[in-house]
Motif scaffolding. Structure first.
Motif, short mmCIF file in Angstrom:
data_model
loop_
_atom_site.label_atom_id
_atom_site.label_comp_id
_atom_site.label_asym_id
_atom_site.label_seq_id
_atom_site.Cartn_x
_atom_site.Cartn_y
_atom_site.Cartn_z
N TYR A 52 0.78 -1.25 0.11
CA TYR A 52 -0.05 0.05 -0.05
C TYR A 52 0.90 1.17 0.02
CZ TYR A 52 -3.38 3.49 1.61
OH TYR A 52 -4.09 4.51 1.68
N LYS A 53 1.72 1.11 0.87
CA LYS A 53 2.66 2.49 1.04
C LYS A 53 3.57 2.47 -0.04
CE LYS A 53 2.47 3.42 5.47
NZ LYS A 53 2.67 4.69 6.37
N GLU A 54 3.89 1.57 -0.91
CA GLU A 54 4.74 1.25 -2.28
C GLU A 54 3.80 2.12 -3.16
OE1 GLU A 54 7.77 0.85 -3.46
OE2 GLU A 54 8.44 0.75 -1.23
N GLY A 55 2.46 1.74 -3.14
CA GLY A 55 1.64 2.57 -4.07
C GLY A 55 1.32 3.85 -4.01
N LEU A 56 1.55 4.52 -2.78
CA LEU A 56 1.34 5.63 -2.64
C LEU A 56 2.62 6.40 -3.14
CD1 LEU A 56 0.20 5.89 1.38
CD2 LEU A 56 -1.11 6.29 -0.60
N LYS A 57 3.70 5.83 -3.06
CA LYS A 57 5.08 6.40 -3.53
C LYS A 57 4.74 6.38 -5.00
CE LYS A 57 8.85 4.22 -4.03
NZ LYS A 57 10.07 3.43 -3.63
N ASP A 58 4.36 5.29 -5.67
CA ASP A 58 4.19 5.28 -6.99
C ASP A 58 3.08 6.39 -7.55
OD1 ASP A 58 6.10 3.30 -6.92
OD2 ASP A 58 4.60 1.41 -7.30
N SER A 59 2.22 6.67 -6.90
CA SER A 59 1.05 7.45 -7.34
C SER A 59 1.53 8.92 -7.31
CB SER A 59 -0.26 7.39 -6.32
OG SER A 59 -1.12 8.37 -6.62
N VAL A 60 2.47 9.29 -6.12
CA VAL A 60 3.05 10.60 -6.26
C VAL A 60 4.13 10.65 -7.38
CG1 VAL A 60 4.79 12.12 -5.01
CG2 VAL A 60 2.65 10.90 -3.81
N ASN A 61 5.02 9.57 -7.37
CA ASN A 61 6.31 9.75 -8.64
C ASN A 61 5.37 9.90 -9.94
OD1 ASN A 61 8.30 9.74 -6.91
ND2 ASN A 61 8.20 7.39 -6.77
N SER A 87 2.31 11.36 -10.65
CA SER A 87 1.93 12.65 -10.67
C SER A 87 2.98 13.73 -11.12
CB SER A 87 1.34 12.91 -9.38
OG SER A 87 -0.07 12.37 -9.38
N SER A 88 4.05 13.49 -10.35
CA SER A 88 5.41 14.14 -10.55
C SER A 88 5.82 14.28 -12.14
CB SER A 88 6.35 13.84 -9.59
OG SER A 88 7.35 14.71 -10.12
N GLU A 89 5.88 13.01 -12.53
CA GLU A 89 6.22 12.98 -13.96
C GLU A 89 5.38 13.47 -15.06
OE1 GLU A 89 6.88 8.89 -14.66
OE2 GLU A 89 8.34 8.37 -13.01
N ASN A 90 3.87 13.27 -14.82
CA ASN A 90 2.94 13.96 -15.50
C ASN A 90 2.96 15.57 -15.46
OD1 ASN A 90 1.98 11.42 -16.51
ND2 ASN A 90 0.41 11.27 -14.89
N LEU A 91 3.24 15.99 -14.30
CA LEU A 91 3.54 17.39 -14.28
C LEU A 91 4.83 17.96 -15.00
CD1 LEU A 91 2.25 19.84 -12.58
CD2 LEU A 91 4.12 19.56 -10.98
N LYS A 92 5.58 17.08 -15.21
CA LYS A 92 6.82 17.70 -15.95
C LYS A 92 6.49 17.49 -17.48
CE LYS A 92 9.58 16.82 -12.00
NZ LYS A 92 10.91 15.96 -11.63
N LYS A 93 5.74 16.90 -17.87
CA LYS A 93 5.45 16.70 -19.29
C LYS A 93 4.75 17.94 -19.93
CE LYS A 93 5.02 11.73 -19.26
NZ LYS A 93 4.08 10.57 -19.51
#
Length: 160
Positions: free
Chosen positions: A143-152, A154-160
């Motif tokens: 679950y915690k890995e999923g939270l981290k993956d979700s933030v990462n 979102s961060s990648e999508n923001l930079k596109k």
């Protein structure tokens, strides 16, 4: 191991459902009930004194307004209690509930989450259960890995 999710009124159920959903997601057995500190004091005493005898390992107690339920349960139960302050219709922006649960006297701890924070109460209860149940612990790690993956992501999508 089982977690009890109790609330002072059925009107608290929409908030407390978040804790139930999280616990179900971790495959943790739950017991759900309404236990009013003010309207059913005998039920409160019986529940608090006997929950551990029924296999409950953690209690999540949600309450609004004066919000005495979590503290009263904690005063009589040997189990960890997680309080969820609920913003009720007669509330002072929820602050009355937050402070009623947060300001417990020494010797009677109640772990307190944010106003309407039942989701975090469910996660905290699962983490407590996970200290004794490796299967639950593994699910929490995922679950915690999923939270981290979700933030990462979102961060990648923001930079596109």
């Amino acid at each position: 191991m089982k977690v009890a999710v109790i609330m002072g009124s059925i009107s608290d159920m929409p908030i407390m459902q978040d804790a139930i959903d999280i616990l179900n997601g971790f495959d943790i057995e739950t017991e759900v009930d309404i236990v009013s500190a003010h309207r059913t004091p005998d039920k409160l005493v019986d529940f608090s004194k006997n929950a551990h005898l029924r296999g409950i390992s953690v209690i999540i107690a949600g309450a609004g307004g004066a919000a005495h339920l979590p503290g009263m349960v904690a005063s009589m139960s040997p189990l960890p209690v997680i309080g969820v302050p609920v913003k009720s219709s007669n509330s002072i922006d929820g602050w009355d509930s937050v402070l009623s649960i947060l300001q417990m006297p020494g010797g009677v701890p109640v772990a307190t989450v944010a106003l309407n924070g039942a989701k975090n109460a469910g996660i905290l209860a699962a983490q407590i259960v996970g200290t004794q149940d490796k299967c639950v612990l593994d699910k929490i790690i995922l679950y915690k890995e999923g939270l981290k993956d979700s933030v990462n992501k979102s961060s990648e999508n923001l930079k596109k």
